[in-house]
Design an enzyme around this catalytic site. Structure first.
Site, PDB file in Angstrom:
ATOM      1  N   ASP A  82      -0.286  -9.925  23.636  1.00  0.00           N
ATOM      2  CA  ASP A  82      -1.531  -9.378  23.196  1.00  0.00           C
ATOM      3  C   ASP A  82      -2.612 -10.314  22.878  1.00  0.00           C
ATOM      4  O   ASP A  82      -2.108 -11.357  22.417  1.00  0.00           O
ATOM      5  CB  ASP A  82      -1.473  -8.067  22.258  1.00  0.00           C
ATOM      6  N   ASP A  84      -6.076 -11.732  20.452  1.00  0.00           N
ATOM      7  CA  ASP A  84      -6.719 -11.556  19.415  1.00  0.00           C
ATOM      8  C   ASP A  84      -7.777 -12.780  19.729  1.00  0.00           C
ATOM      9  O   ASP A  84      -7.988 -13.674  19.957  1.00  0.00           O
ATOM     10  CB  ASP A  84      -6.092 -11.934  18.132  1.00  0.00           C
ATOM     11  N   ASP A 163      -2.255 -17.106   8.245  1.00  0.00           N
ATOM     12  CA  ASP A 163      -0.984 -17.384   7.453  1.00  0.00           C
ATOM     13  C   ASP A 163      -0.121 -18.734   7.767  1.00  0.00           C
ATOM     14  O   ASP A 163      -0.186 -19.687   6.986  1.00  0.00           O
ATOM     15  CB  ASP A 163       0.088 -16.143   7.479  1.00  0.00           C
TER      16      ASP A 163
HETATM   17  P1  ATP Z   1       2.347 -10.973  17.143  1.00  0.00           P
HETATM   18  O1  ATP Z   1       1.141 -10.160  17.688  1.00  0.00           O
HETATM   19  O2  ATP Z   1       3.390 -11.662  18.359  1.00  0.00           O
HETATM   20  O3  ATP Z   1       3.227 -10.272  16.237  1.00  0.00           O
HETATM   21  P2  ATP Z   1       0.555 -12.658  15.855  1.00  0.00           P
HETATM   22  O4  ATP Z   1       0.620 -13.708  15.050  1.00  0.00           O
HETATM   23  O5  ATP Z   1      -0.516 -12.388  16.915  1.00  0.00           O
HETATM   24  O6  ATP Z   1       2.046 -12.234  16.232  1.00  0.00           O
HETATM   25  P3  ATP Z   1      -0.838 -10.449  14.579  1.00  0.00           P
HETATM   26  O7  ATP Z   1      -0.382  -9.435  13.403  1.00  0.00           O
HETATM   27  O8  ATP Z   1      -1.333  -9.924  15.775  1.00  0.00           O
HETATM   28  O9  ATP Z   1       0.232 -11.483  14.529  1.00  0.00           O
HETATM   29  O10 ATP Z   1      -2.158 -11.357  13.859  1.00  0.00           O
HETATM   30  C1  ATP Z   1      -2.927 -12.223  14.489  1.00  0.00           C
HETATM   31  C2  ATP Z   1      -3.150 -13.273  13.749  1.00  0.00           C
HETATM   32  O11 ATP Z   1      -4.013 -12.852  12.568  1.00  0.00           O
HETATM   33  C3  ATP Z   1      -2.129 -14.176  13.077  1.00  0.00           C
HETATM   34  O12 ATP Z   1      -1.794 -15.122  14.079  1.00  0.00           O
HETATM   35  C4  ATP Z   1      -2.643 -14.745  11.849  1.00  0.00           C
HETATM   36  O13 ATP Z   1      -3.493 -15.934  12.356  1.00  0.00           O
HETATM   37  C5  ATP Z   1      -3.751 -13.634  11.495  1.00  0.00           C
HETATM   38  N1  ATP Z   1      -2.875 -12.913  10.604  1.00  0.00           N
HETATM   39  C6  ATP Z   1      -2.265 -11.682  10.635  1.00  0.00           C
HETATM   40  N2  ATP Z   1      -1.809 -11.144   9.474  1.00  0.00           N
HETATM   41  C7  ATP Z   1      -1.945 -11.999   8.563  1.00  0.00           C
HETATM   42  C8  ATP Z   1      -1.704 -12.102   6.955  1.00  0.00           C
HETATM   43  N3  ATP Z   1      -1.073 -10.968   6.589  1.00  0.00           N
HETATM   44  N4  ATP Z   1      -2.245 -13.411   6.514  1.00  0.00           N
HETATM   45  C9  ATP Z   1      -2.940 -14.194   7.216  1.00  0.00           C
HETATM   46  N5  ATP Z   1      -3.311 -14.034   8.269  1.00  0.00           N
HETATM   47  C10 ATP Z   1      -2.721 -13.083   8.916  1.00  0.00           C
HETATM   48 MG    MG Z   2      -1.164 -10.693  17.780  1.00  0.00          MG
END
Ligand code: ATP
Ligand code: MG
Length: 460
Positions: A82, A84, A163
């Protein structure tokens, strides 16, 4: 890894070493800009929907970047699942650009732009935490805030609020360059998970980051670097403050992504599992089979996901909570309560205490109870019972749990084999199997009636 990318990283190595000193104020991070010719992220990694969103934002004069997991995964050579998008357009401005969009979230307002089944999440660069809480932000943005206003934030501020370093890489649609604010490219190269800034502070800000560390470590096979790892042992109890609904979302992400077993072991190692499922953890301390059961269930789920077969959280939850339910059921039975009501009461009690930690939506909670109740019904096979049980919509999941219970050593083997044969057998074979049950006093279906007639035997 992409050759130019690796070379680029090595050239930058000396300069970036100082970047992640935890003492250094993270707010001073400035990006390394990696030009398109020196990184492997291509538009082929990006869905048409995500490209449309990026181009339209950019065409309207806004900055538009892909950020987070999609860039991390593309750099690792995986197809992102996905996308972002981060932009300096406010949520209202984003919504006005896309008819197929809607504003969601109250605390963090983001826009979902929908293309068929695909949803692109668009977030406005976020500023300092205090900017996000107060009335201020909603009030001012409703009034139509200017871009780059302090209420939202700059891309630099946005980056330091993310994060892990590997999640703070931004892909700029204007020139296809990567903006690396926290030395994330280097950490991807060395497969390292490192929080941006001071780890203990970042975990206190949001304890769910501990679960995310474990999830990414398991999923990506990355090592959690020592400073990021160290505070987890002590800070694990902070998870008790997180709303159960949010923890349930994390539980799904952790265990339904194909790396559940590794995730479980890491969670246990850091003392995090007990914060999510305290009664399961207690049961594991009491009985070796309880941990084995959870491990087998996770291995099973991981295997099914690898084979693209369907999985349900209800089955996993049933396995996670089975030991506390079974223990309580046994207690109630020893106090004289018949097996089925004892199971129902035990289920009720265990679930209601679990809900203080993780929510369990009804669509999973109902089947989970059925799977448990069938454990009491599976031994009762005489007359029409085996056929009735076989027709139950949760039979298959209940049978799978039964096999795991035998495998884990909770109960002796035998009943699972009987059910395997019963399912595979033709009418003749089924009749033969049922006759065997009739001859075997341990598997009689009318145990309860007998007990009622001779109460003195109920403690057997
Ligand atoms: P995946 O979608 O593969 O699980 P992701 O890194 O894209 O991994 P998401 O939950 O979709 O995780 O979040 C998108 C982005 O938002 C992260 O990569 C990070 O940069 C930021 N993010 C998400 N949750 C947090 C958090 N709790 N604290 C800080 N930044 C966050
Ligand atoms: Mg994501």
């Amino acid at each position: 890894m992409f050759k130019g990318f690796t070379r680029f990283l090595h050239n930058q190595e000396e300069q970036v070493k100082t970047l992640l000193d935890p003492q250094e104020s993270v707010a001073t991070l400035s990006p390394r800009i990696i030009p398109r010719s020196e990184h492997p992220v291509s538009r082929q990694h990006i869905s048409d929907a995500a490209l449309k969103v990026l181009y339209r934002l950019n065409g309207a004069g806004f900055d538009a970047y892909l950020v987070g997991g999609c860039i991390r995964d593309a750099l690792l050579g995986k197809m992102p699942k996905d996308f972002d998008v981060a932009t300096n357009a406010t949520p209202e401005q984003v919504r006005d650009l896309f008819r197929n969009s809607r504003l969601i979230g109250r605390r963090f307002r983001i826009v979902h732009v929908r293309f068929g089944r695909e949803v692109i999440e668009v977030t406005t660069f976020r500023g300092k935490p205090q900017d996000e809480h107060g009335e201020n932000i909603a009030h001012q943005s409703d009034a139509g805030l200017l871009l780059r206003d302090n209420v939202w934030g700059s891309i630099e501020e946005d980056a330091v609020r993310r994060d892990f370093t590997v999640n703070a890489l931004y892909y700029n649609i204007a020139d296809f360059s990567l903006h690396d604010f926290a030395n994330g490219a280097q950490d991807i190269e060395s497969r390292t998970l490192r929080l941006i800034g001071d780890p203990a502070t970042r975990y206190r800000e949001d304890p769910v980051r501990m679960l995310r560390a474990v999830r990414f470590a398991a999923k990506l096979g990355f090592t959690i670097e020592p400073a990021t790892e160290a505070p987890m042992y002590d800070l694990a109890p902070l998870l008790l403050q997180i709303p159960p609904a949010r923890l349930f979302d994390e539980v799904l992400k952790m265990f339904m992504s194909g790396h559940g077993l590794t995730t479980f072991r890491l969670l246990s190692h850091y003392g995090l599992f007990g914060m999510l499922f305290p009664e399961s953890e207690e049961a594991m301390a009491d009985a070796a089979w309880a941990e084995k059961l959870i491990e087998f269930a996770l291995a099973n789920t991981d295997k099914r996901i690898a084979e693209d077969r369907p999985v349900t959280p209800a089955f996993l939850l049933a396995a996670f909570l089975w030991a506390p339910v079974a223990q309580r059921q046994a207690e109630l039975e020893s106090e004289g309560m018949p097996a089925i009501p004892a199971l129902q009461t035990a289920a009720q009690e265990v679930v209601s205490r679990q809900l203080e930690h993780t929510s369990i939506p009804k669509r999973f909670g109902m089947p989970m109870r059925d799977i448990w109740e069938l454990q009491t019904r599976l031994p009762l096979r005489r007359g029409k019972r085996a056929f009735q049980t076989r027709e139950h919509p949760r039979f298959r999941a209940a049978y799978d749990l039964l096999l795991l219970r035998e495998q884990a050593g909770e109960i002796p083997r035998g009943l699972g084999d009987w059910w395997t044969a019963f399912q595979q057998g033709d009418e003749h074979e089924q009749r033969r199997l049922l006759q065997k049950v009739g001859a075997d006093p341990a598997s009689q279906g009318d145990r309860r009636r007998k007990r009622r007639r001779k109460p003195s035997r109920s403690s057997e």
